[in-house]
Design an enzyme around this catalytic site. Sequence first.
Site, PDB file in Angstrom:
ATOM      1  N   SER A 211      16.744  14.381 -15.796  1.00 55.75           N
ATOM      2  CA  SER A 211      17.955  15.161 -15.595  1.00 55.75           C
ATOM      3  C   SER A 211      18.090  15.645 -14.153  1.00 55.75           C
ATOM      4  CB  SER A 211      17.975  16.311 -16.596  1.00 55.75           C
ATOM      5  OG  SER A 211      19.238  16.919 -16.657  1.00 55.75           O
ATOM      6  N   ASP A 377      25.038  10.759 -23.467  1.00 58.37           N
ATOM      7  CA  ASP A 377      23.769  11.086 -24.126  1.00 58.37           C
ATOM      8  C   ASP A 377      23.809  12.436 -24.836  1.00 58.37           C
ATOM      9  OD1 ASP A 377      23.573  13.007 -22.132  1.00 58.37           O
ATOM     10  OD2 ASP A 377      21.931  12.041 -21.057  1.00 58.37           O
ATOM     11  N   HIS A 410      20.011  13.288 -24.509  1.00 53.92           N
ATOM     12  CA  HIS A 410      19.607  13.726 -23.176  1.00 53.92           C
ATOM     13  C   HIS A 410      18.160  14.217 -23.162  1.00 53.92           C
ATOM     14  CE1 HIS A 410      20.516  15.053 -19.100  1.00 53.92           C
ATOM     15  NE2 HIS A 410      19.891  16.189 -19.365  1.00 53.92           N
TER      16      HIS A 410
END
Length: 439
Positions: A211, A377, A410
């Site tokens: 991320s 996601d 995610h």
Amino acid sequence: METTNPLRAVVLVSAVVVMLALSSCCALSAGGGQLLHPVILIPGSGGNQLEARLTDDYRPSSLTCRVWPPVRGRAGWFRLWFEPSVLLAPLTRCFAERMMLYYDRDADDYRNAPGVETRVSDFGSTSTLRYPDPTLKLLTGYMDTLASTLETAGYEEGHSLFGAPYDFRYGLAAPGHPSQVGSAYLDRLRLLVESACAANGGRPAILVAHSLGGLYALHLLARAPAPWRDAHVKRLVTLSAPWGGSVQVMLTFASGNTLGVPFVDASLIRAEQRSSESNLWLLPTPKVFGNTTLVVSERHNRTYSAKNVTQFLQDIGFAEGVEPYRARTRPLGEALPEPGVPVTCLVGTGVDTVESLVFGDEGFDAGPIKVVYGDGDGTVNLASLVGPIKAWSDSPAQIIEVVELPKVSHSGILKDKSALEQILRTVDSINLNVTSNSQ
């Protein structure tokens, strides 16, 4: 989809160790005699523990905040993130006021709330990014599965496996603007990369970033000279990197976002979330989202795209965020620099992801009356996950591999079997090559 640090200096490797490392091409790792490139894990926002200490300048908003937490020992330091007391409304307020950042116009930089010192402990170790709360391992497991998988493959904590936690509230700034905490983290990360390489026979490191950590890793590489990259980084592996921001972050700014944490009132943490420099960095970029309508406000009779985020910030009542966004943050997303090392991007697809939001006559405080979902996601839109890096494919000098993982979320990408297998394949192929070349 993630404190301030008086960042502690990384201990430099002694000249003797460096000389030995550079002269030794046969150093063995813990992996059954196999030569390994060191791996450094870089977490996303909220992906590592953050500690705080309150000074005499701290002005609590309530008696509760004055006496909580009851700190004994450790020179007054306590874990600020993650701490389950955030689930209790009176303590949620205490948490929020301590997590707040403030933009100093005179210094053109961000700082902590008055009377709040923060730090990231155990830099270089994976300990603080395995579990944001080590007392709630079943509920707060973050990078533990990934780290354990690498250990099963032969990696050893502190020798060939390292972690690079950071104060995820802070971000970086465009050229010409100071970013003391974010820049200090890049310096610290650079030293960690160098020491990891030296401790592993001079073999360049593999950076595995999740991320927001992917953005930090990109800027570490883009700002480094080419000879340094060639000598110290073998490959960048990104997991769910939000290259072009996320529409969901506009919900965070408009109404607050509990991110699925139960019992928390979003209105109590919205001001803190707005103050986060890294959240400004994660707003949708014009380069990716263009003129597409992302937010509709019936109360203001206005639509917002990535190209008029400044108006959006004004209308939600966050005028103080306009200037730092315009001058410091938005330029970072206008063009993604090439990393200059081979890149493998793992992205989840096919998970409902916020694509647009409609707010009614009651305004932004009431939350959206309609949410439209698209591909991504679950946190980052597909256009942001893969769109910005397509330009890198046109560069003959830039090697890039994009792996799409259907139905992987995610955060699930850190535990999903197919994702872990792909990471291991990438790492194994690099290590097999170095082992073959040494024979």
